[in-house]
Scaffold this active site. Structure first.
Site, PDB file in Angstrom:
ATOM      1  N   HIS A 148      52.475  39.919  24.116  1.00  0.00           N
ATOM      2  CA  HIS A 148      53.793  40.307  23.583  1.00  0.00           C
ATOM      3  C   HIS A 148      54.907  39.648  24.395  1.00  0.00           C
ATOM      4  O   HIS A 148      55.832  39.035  23.831  1.00  0.00           O
ATOM      5  CB  HIS A 148      53.896  41.836  23.645  1.00  0.00           C
ATOM      6  CG  HIS A 148      55.216  42.406  23.262  1.00  0.00           C
ATOM      7  ND1 HIS A 148      55.418  43.145  22.114  1.00  0.00           N
ATOM      8  CD2 HIS A 148      56.429  42.389  23.896  1.00  0.00           C
ATOM      9  CE1 HIS A 148      56.680  43.539  22.048  1.00  0.00           C
ATOM     10  NE2 HIS A 148      57.313  43.100  23.128  1.00  0.00           N
ATOM     11  N   GLU A 149      54.818  39.735  25.730  1.00  0.00           N
ATOM     12  CA  GLU A 149      55.863  39.170  26.583  1.00  0.00           C
ATOM     13  C   GLU A 149      55.842  37.641  26.571  1.00  0.00           C
ATOM     14  O   GLU A 149      56.896  37.000  26.604  1.00  0.00           O
ATOM     15  CB  GLU A 149      55.730  39.701  28.014  1.00  0.00           C
ATOM     16  CG  GLU A 149      55.862  41.213  28.141  1.00  0.00           C
ATOM     17  CD  GLU A 149      57.152  41.750  27.541  1.00  0.00           C
ATOM     18  OE1 GLU A 149      58.186  41.057  27.617  1.00  0.00           O
ATOM     19  OE2 GLU A 149      57.124  42.873  26.993  1.00  0.00           O
ATOM     20  N   HIS A 152      57.700  36.596  23.578  1.00  0.00           N
ATOM     21  CA  HIS A 152      59.141  36.582  23.837  1.00  0.00           C
ATOM     22  C   HIS A 152      59.558  35.270  24.509  1.00  0.00           C
ATOM     23  O   HIS A 152      60.584  34.667  24.154  1.00  0.00           O
ATOM     24  CB  HIS A 152      59.522  37.744  24.762  1.00  0.00           C
ATOM     25  CG  HIS A 152      59.740  39.055  24.071  1.00  0.00           C
ATOM     26  ND1 HIS A 152      60.504  39.190  22.935  1.00  0.00           N
ATOM     27  CD2 HIS A 152      59.314  40.312  24.394  1.00  0.00           C
ATOM     28  CE1 HIS A 152      60.532  40.462  22.568  1.00  0.00           C
ATOM     29  NE2 HIS A 152      59.815  41.168  23.435  1.00  0.00           N
ATOM     30  N   GLU A 199      61.278  42.549  18.724  1.00  0.00           N
ATOM     31  CA  GLU A 199      60.123  43.306  19.215  1.00  0.00           C
ATOM     32  C   GLU A 199      58.992  43.269  18.192  1.00  0.00           C
ATOM     33  O   GLU A 199      57.811  43.212  18.564  1.00  0.00           O
ATOM     34  CB  GLU A 199      60.523  44.753  19.517  1.00  0.00           C
ATOM     35  CG  GLU A 199      61.332  44.915  20.784  1.00  0.00           C
ATOM     36  CD  GLU A 199      60.521  44.510  22.009  1.00  0.00           C
ATOM     37  OE1 GLU A 199      59.461  45.104  22.259  1.00  0.00           O
ATOM     38  OE2 GLU A 199      60.956  43.569  22.704  1.00  0.00           O
TER      39      GLU A 199
END
Length: 371
Positions: A148-149, A152, A199
């Site tokens: 997930h990060e 980003h 997100e």
């Protein structure tokens, strides 16, 4: 990491379940467009196309405490490496390998009982995870968070996340100036709306890295309800999202909007439902089959603002059309020229309440089963 273009799992954390080693697909040259939510994508394209955008943000970087943040994490947190939190270091390398992110961002673990993670930085992204999150999640759940990060970082979200943090702090400092506070908060509100969509994009990136939708669901469920997995159920958790979307009347619809406005993240049940829907989509399957936009073919420079906004508008229109929320159903009915608005107004807010399900009987059509 193996030499055949696949990554293998195989670590175990104390107190967590065993995870068998398995292969995962890698996505060479994948563009962030492959997993970005349309609303997230359109906002990024529009920002990058703005005249003088780079100049403004470079000027802002002189005001932002980015160097101070980097020094703070370096001096008061634990930097993930082969010698410190080695299992997280391996996950980070694997995530960057799977999404083909050439430069591995620095990653820190900071002491905080609140489960959280973030990717910040203007010049170069850095990833920060809290001890609360590390202690809460098992290996496969944590792998999805690291992915997930990294998602980003690949999308360039860290720049705008840093700006949002700065503006949120600034809004508190100028709260005593009425007009100044209103101006800053208007920008903060707009950025939060974008960040909530970002997100959803990053959740998709986490799924591409972990390639285990149940683990992604478990992670979101634990963030909502803590480390009591034996007391929780993924299907029941998703039913909460369905109830949240469809329940109540127009008053509840307004309250939902007011509740989400101050948040930087969507609600966890909503994130879980959105991710499950994407995991079952043709778009996800095509990516898993190796058919996805690549950075050297479909860069942001070749994407028009108009196309991005049309894609975003189509996404929002689809959400409104399929939503069971009373307000969204009203908007959909009015857009289609249907619905007795006058009658609903005369009946008051209860006129906007979702109609109850009809009782089953011999004449009823059979209902769909499953989850």
């Amino acid at each position: 990491m193996s030499d055949d273009g696949h990554e293998r799992a195989g670590h175990e954390q104390a107190g967590h379940e065993w995870v068998p080693g398995r292969q995962r697909r890698r996505f060479p040259g994948i563009s962030s467009r492959a997993y970005e939510h349309p609303a997230d994508r359109s906002a990024l394209v529009a920002l990058r196309k703005l005249s003088g955008f780079d100049t403004v943000f470079k000027a802002l970087s002189g005001l932002l405490p980015e160097r101070s943040l980097r020094l703070l994490f370096l001096s008061d947190s634990v930097r993930v490496s082969e010698r410190q939190f080695s299992h997280l270091h391996t996950m980070l390398l694997d995530a960057c390998y799977i999404l083909d992110l050439e430069k591995v961002p620095p990653m820190y673990v900071t002491q905080d009982p609140q489960p959280n993670a973030m990717c910040i930085g203007l010049d170069e992204p850095i990833i920060v995870v809290t001890t609360g999150l590390v202690e809460l999640l098992d290996e496969e759940e944590m792998r999805a968070v690291v992915g997930h990060e990294v998602g980003h970082a690949l999308s360039g979200h860290s720049v705008y996340r840093t700006i949002l943090l700065f503006l949120t702090t600034l809004a508190l400092k100028v709260a005593w100036i009425p007009l100044g506070n209103l101006a800053v908060m208007a920008l903060v509100t707009a950025l939060r709306e974008w960040f909530r969509k970002s997100e959803l994009s990053a959740d998709r990136a986490g799924l591409l890295v972990g390639q285990d939708v149940r683990a992604s669901m478990r992670g979101l469920m634990k963030i909502a309800g803590g480390n009591h997995l034996h007391e929780m159920n993924v299907d029941a958790f998703l039913e909460q999202a369905e109830e949240y979307d469809s329940g109540g009347d127009l008053r509840d619809s307004v309250l939902k909007i007011l509740n989400v406005l101050p948040r930087s993240h969507p609600f966890t049940t909503v994130r879980a439902a959105e991710l499950k829907k994407w995991a079952e989509s043709r778009d996800f399957q095509r990516i898993m089959d190796g058919h996805y936009p690549r950075r050297d073919e479909d860069g942001d420079g070749d994407t028009s603002v108009g196309d991005a906004f049309r894609e975003s508008a189509a996404s929002y229109a689809g959400d409104v059309k399929t939503s069971k929320d009373p307000l969204m159903k009203l908007v959909s009915d009015l857009a289609g020229g249907a619905g007795d608005l006058g009658g609903r107004v005369r009946r008051g807010f209860d006129g906007f309440r979702s109609p109850p399900s009809a009782p089953e009987g011999p004449a009823d059509a059979p209902r769909e089963g499953g989850d």
